[in-house]
Design a protein around this motif. Structure first.
Motif, PDB file in Angstrom:
ATOM      1  N   ARG A 164       1.014  -1.217  -0.005  1.00  0.00           N
ATOM      2  CA  ARG A 164       0.130   0.047  -0.025  1.00  0.00           C
ATOM      3  C   ARG A 164       0.972   1.253   0.015  1.00  0.00           C
ATOM      4  O   ARG A 164       1.917   1.526   0.727  1.00  0.00           O
ATOM      5  N   PHE A 167       0.225   7.426   2.590  1.00  0.00           N
ATOM      6  CA  PHE A 167      -0.471   8.412   2.860  1.00  0.00           C
ATOM      7  C   PHE A 167       0.569   9.812   2.124  1.00  0.00           C
ATOM      8  O   PHE A 167       1.365   9.990   2.321  1.00  0.00           O
ATOM      9  N   ARG A 217      -9.621  13.970   7.606  1.00  0.00           N
ATOM     10  CA  ARG A 217      -9.634  12.650   7.763  1.00  0.00           C
ATOM     11  C   ARG A 217      -8.363  11.967   7.741  1.00  0.00           C
ATOM     12  O   ARG A 217      -7.367  12.325   6.970  1.00  0.00           O
ATOM     13  N   SER A 218      -8.382  10.976   8.569  1.00  0.00           N
ATOM     14  CA  SER A 218      -7.002  10.271   8.411  1.00  0.00           C
ATOM     15  C   SER A 218      -6.632   9.294   7.370  1.00  0.00           C
ATOM     16  O   SER A 218      -7.624   9.058   6.347  1.00  0.00           O
ATOM     17  N   PRO A 219      -5.805   8.448   6.784  1.00  0.00           N
ATOM     18  CA  PRO A 219      -5.707   7.671   5.792  1.00  0.00           C
ATOM     19  C   PRO A 219      -6.967   6.429   5.609  1.00  0.00           C
ATOM     20  O   PRO A 219      -7.125   6.327   4.856  1.00  0.00           O
ATOM     21  N   THR A 220      -7.162   6.311   6.907  1.00  0.00           N
ATOM     22  CA  THR A 220      -8.310   5.084   7.034  1.00  0.00           C
ATOM     23  C   THR A 220      -9.765   5.724   6.967  1.00  0.00           C
ATOM     24  O   THR A 220     -10.580   5.133   6.792  1.00  0.00           O
ATOM     25  N   GLY A 221      -9.768   6.972   6.684  1.00  0.00           N
ATOM     26  CA  GLY A 221     -11.124   7.806   6.720  1.00  0.00           C
ATOM     27  C   GLY A 221     -11.896   8.089   7.800  1.00  0.00           C
ATOM     28  O   GLY A 221     -12.707   8.717   8.066  1.00  0.00           O
ATOM     29  N   LYS A 222     -10.894   7.773   9.005  1.00  0.00           N
ATOM     30  CA  LYS A 222     -11.379   7.911  10.471  1.00  0.00           C
ATOM     31  C   LYS A 222     -10.907   9.220  11.127  1.00  0.00           C
ATOM     32  O   LYS A 222      -9.994   9.945  10.312  1.00  0.00           O
ATOM     33  N   TRP A 224      -8.287  11.340  13.228  1.00  0.00           N
ATOM     34  CA  TRP A 224      -6.639  11.046  13.682  1.00  0.00           C
ATOM     35  C   TRP A 224      -6.509  10.369  14.895  1.00  0.00           C
ATOM     36  O   TRP A 224      -7.038  11.067  15.779  1.00  0.00           O
ATOM     37  N   GLY A 228      -1.264   7.368  14.464  1.00  0.00           N
ATOM     38  CA  GLY A 228      -1.386   7.563  13.295  1.00  0.00           C
ATOM     39  C   GLY A 228      -0.350   8.717  12.876  1.00  0.00           C
ATOM     40  O   GLY A 228       0.262   8.793  11.754  1.00  0.00           O
ATOM     41  N   TYR A 231       3.038   7.588  13.178  1.00  0.00           N
ATOM     42  CA  TYR A 231       3.624   6.670  12.017  1.00  0.00           C
ATOM     43  C   TYR A 231       3.950   7.398  10.970  1.00  0.00           C
ATOM     44  O   TYR A 231       4.801   7.101  10.099  1.00  0.00           O
TER      45      TYR A 231
END
Length: 265
Positions: A164, A167, A217-222, A224, A228, A231
């Motif tokens: 993957r 971000f 939004r965070s890379p997961t869409g949720k 932060w 995260g 990372y």
């Protein structure tokens, strides 16, 4: 004249999550083949036991389905275990061969594959099985080492070995990374707010809270979280570097060097 008793059999099915999604021998396919084989051999099929979504790297006795097979073996409920392929038992030779030997020696149970002409109820069958299992494992290790060697070679050239994209980046048509400007701006904000020039220097939780307050939004869409943010800060790709850490030929390989992609910071 001595009566001939019907041979009792148990069918064992296993499929990992990846196999279920990517190839044609899922649980339904295996069950159809096992039922047809049992009927062709006049076996009395006592039970069909499944382990769905279970990796072949797991020890057979640690799987819930195979644990039930062992319970029935203890009760002398069957004498033949049917599998679609022998790799349904285990991918590692030590587990597969040990399982075959234990069932034969402790419970007098033979294992038959409906797609491979080997009957482990006989000494010769067990010997042939051990040889073929060893060859299969050797091939698996060869493929693994070839794959790891390819990754190491690509890492040495500074290339992106796949997976993957982090971000701020996306993969290009040539297997590399290219910057997504909107996401890169967020990455730069995180580094700026954590950097030595920031006054005051913000904590990871403060940075996450600020991003969430701004509706980012965070890379997961949720939302932060502090981990995260951490990372992102710890990822060397944003500085234009590539890093790989994996084991190959028994040695841990670590590569950190300039990559072929553009840096964000």
């Amino acid at each position: 004249m001595k009566a001939v008793l019907s041979t009792k059999a148990v069918a064992y099915l296993r499929v990992s999550t990846d196999e279920q999604a990517s190839n044609g021998f899922g649980l339904e396919t295996q069950e159809r083949a096992l039922r047809a084989f049992a009927e062709s051999q006049s076996y009395d099929l006592v039970e069909i036991i499944t382990d769905g979504g279970v990796s072949g790297a797991t020890r057979p006795a640690e799987r819930p389905g195979f644990a039930k097979v062992l319970e029935l073996a203890e009760l002398k409920a069957f004498s033949i275990l049917l599998v679609y392929k022998f790799d349904r038992l285990a991918r590692e030779i030590r587990y597969a061969v040990t399982t075959v030997a234990d069932l034969a020696e402790q419970h007098d149970i033979g294992i038959r594959s409906v797609t491979e002409p080997i009957d482990t109820a006989t000494p010769m069958g067990r010997t042939v099985f051990a040889i073929l299992a060893g060859m299969a494992e050797s091939e698996r290790f060869t493929i693994r080492d070839r794959t790891a060697g390819g990754k190491l070679s690509k890492a040495g050239r500074g290339g992106f070995a796949g997976g993957r994209a982090p971000f701020g980046y996306e993969t290009d048509l040539e297997g590399g990374l290219r910057i997504i400007p909107e996401e890169a701006a967020i990455v730069r904000r995180i580094f700026k707010e954590r950097g030595p020039a920031a006054r005051p220097k913000r904590t990871l939780r403060d940075i996450a809270a600020g991003l969430n307050a701004d509706g980012i939004r965070s890379p997961t869409g949720k939302a932060w979280r502090h981990d995260g943010v951490g990372y992102v800060l710890d990822n060397p790709k944003y500085r234009g570097l590539v890093e790989y850490l994996f084991t190959w030929t028994g040695t841990e390989q670590h590569v950190l060097q300039p990559g072929t992609h553009a840096a964000i910071i």
